[in-house]
Design an enzyme around this catalytic site. Structure first.
Site, short mmCIF file in Angstrom:
data_model
loop_
_atom_site.label_atom_id
_atom_site.label_comp_id
_atom_site.label_asym_id
_atom_site.label_seq_id
_atom_site.Cartn_x
_atom_site.Cartn_y
_atom_site.Cartn_z
N ASP A 92 -31.83 -33.46 91.47
CA ASP A 92 -32.84 -34.27 92.16
C ASP A 92 -34.24 -33.89 91.72
O ASP A 92 -35.11 -34.75 91.57
CB ASP A 92 -32.71 -34.11 93.68
CG ASP A 92 -31.48 -34.79 94.26
OD1 ASP A 92 -30.82 -35.58 93.53
OD2 ASP A 92 -31.18 -34.55 95.45
N GLU A 133 -29.39 -41.73 87.26
CA GLU A 133 -30.38 -41.12 86.36
C GLU A 133 -30.90 -42.16 85.37
O GLU A 133 -31.37 -41.84 84.29
CB GLU A 133 -29.78 -39.92 85.62
CG GLU A 133 -28.82 -40.24 84.52
CD GLU A 133 -27.38 -40.47 84.96
OE1 GLU A 133 -26.54 -40.64 84.07
OE2 GLU A 133 -27.07 -40.49 86.16
N ASP A 138 -32.53 -43.18 80.18
CA ASP A 138 -31.40 -42.45 80.75
C ASP A 138 -31.62 -40.96 80.46
O ASP A 138 -31.85 -40.57 79.31
CB ASP A 138 -30.09 -42.93 80.13
CG ASP A 138 -28.87 -42.32 80.81
OD1 ASP A 138 -28.48 -42.83 81.87
OD2 ASP A 138 -28.33 -41.33 80.27
N ASN A 178 -26.33 -31.56 86.79
CA ASN A 178 -25.79 -31.55 88.15
C ASN A 178 -24.63 -30.58 88.30
O ASN A 178 -24.56 -29.81 89.26
CB ASN A 178 -25.32 -32.95 88.55
CG ASN A 178 -26.39 -33.76 89.22
OD1 ASN A 178 -27.37 -33.24 89.72
ND2 ASN A 178 -26.20 -35.06 89.25
#
Length: 190
Positions: free
Chosen positions: A85, A111, A68, A76
């Site tokens: 991304d 993620e 993770d 983000n």
């Protein structure tokens, strides 16, 4: 001769149709089992592969790594989804290059990633994942001053009968131990 020629044309036509069907099947498999953004195996494929590997497990080791990206929501929210991304794609590249072609590299969530290591011990898989973490941390982004890391849990399937769900849950708990122990680390069950 005419009969032979007609037969040859029919065989060529059938071969052409088979090749077309094969291409269609490969495209369908890609849509069903691959993540659109990364090209890695997706959520569905991950659980199918994990279940199959656990059921087929014999004497050889089977290890799972669950990954993770640390503080990804902050990436983000602060730097935008396009940069998020880029981080995901950077991790994908690292995982693909370091985990080899004999393992299953999957993106099973936003993620969240997993690598199924058939025929690898936990110790060996941990070393691979530590190398992945070091390489991933070394990536620099022009929009971010520090480094981005991940947390990872690694667990080798027990010799007693364990199903895929139990195997995943134990490995996932190790991931959360890594998160709660300061992130930026690979945490194993040994």
């Amino acid at each position: 001769r005419l009969f032979g020629y007609v037969m040859l044309l029919q065989i060529q036509r059938k071969n052409s149709m088979l090749q077309s069907h094969e291409k269609d099947n490969m495209a369908l498999e890609k849509q069903l089992l691959r993540d659109q953004m990364t090209g890695l195996y997706n959520h569905t494929a991950f659980y199918e592969f994990l279940d199959r590997c656990v059921k087929m497990k014999g004497e050889e080791p089977l290890t799972l790594a669950v990954i993770d990206i640390d503080d990804f929501k902050k990436v983000n929210d602060t730097y935008g989804h396009d940069n998020g991304d880029r981080v995901i794609l950077a991790l994908c590249k690292v995982l693909q290059s370091r985990c080899g072609e004999h393992n299953y590299v999957c993106r099973y969530g936003g993620e969240e990633f997993a690598v199924i290591f058939p025929n690898s011990t936990e110790k060996d898989a941990r070393q691979v994942m530590i190398g992945c973490l070091e390489e991933f941390r070394s990536i620099r982004y022009d929009w971010h001053s520090g480094f981005i890391s991940f947390s990872c849990g690694v667990f080798q399937c027990s010799p007693y009968r364990m199903n895929a769900e139990e195997f995943f849950q134990i490995t996932d708990k190790l991931l959360y131990k890594a998160k709660h122990s300061g992130k930026n680390q690979v945490y194993g069950g040994i």
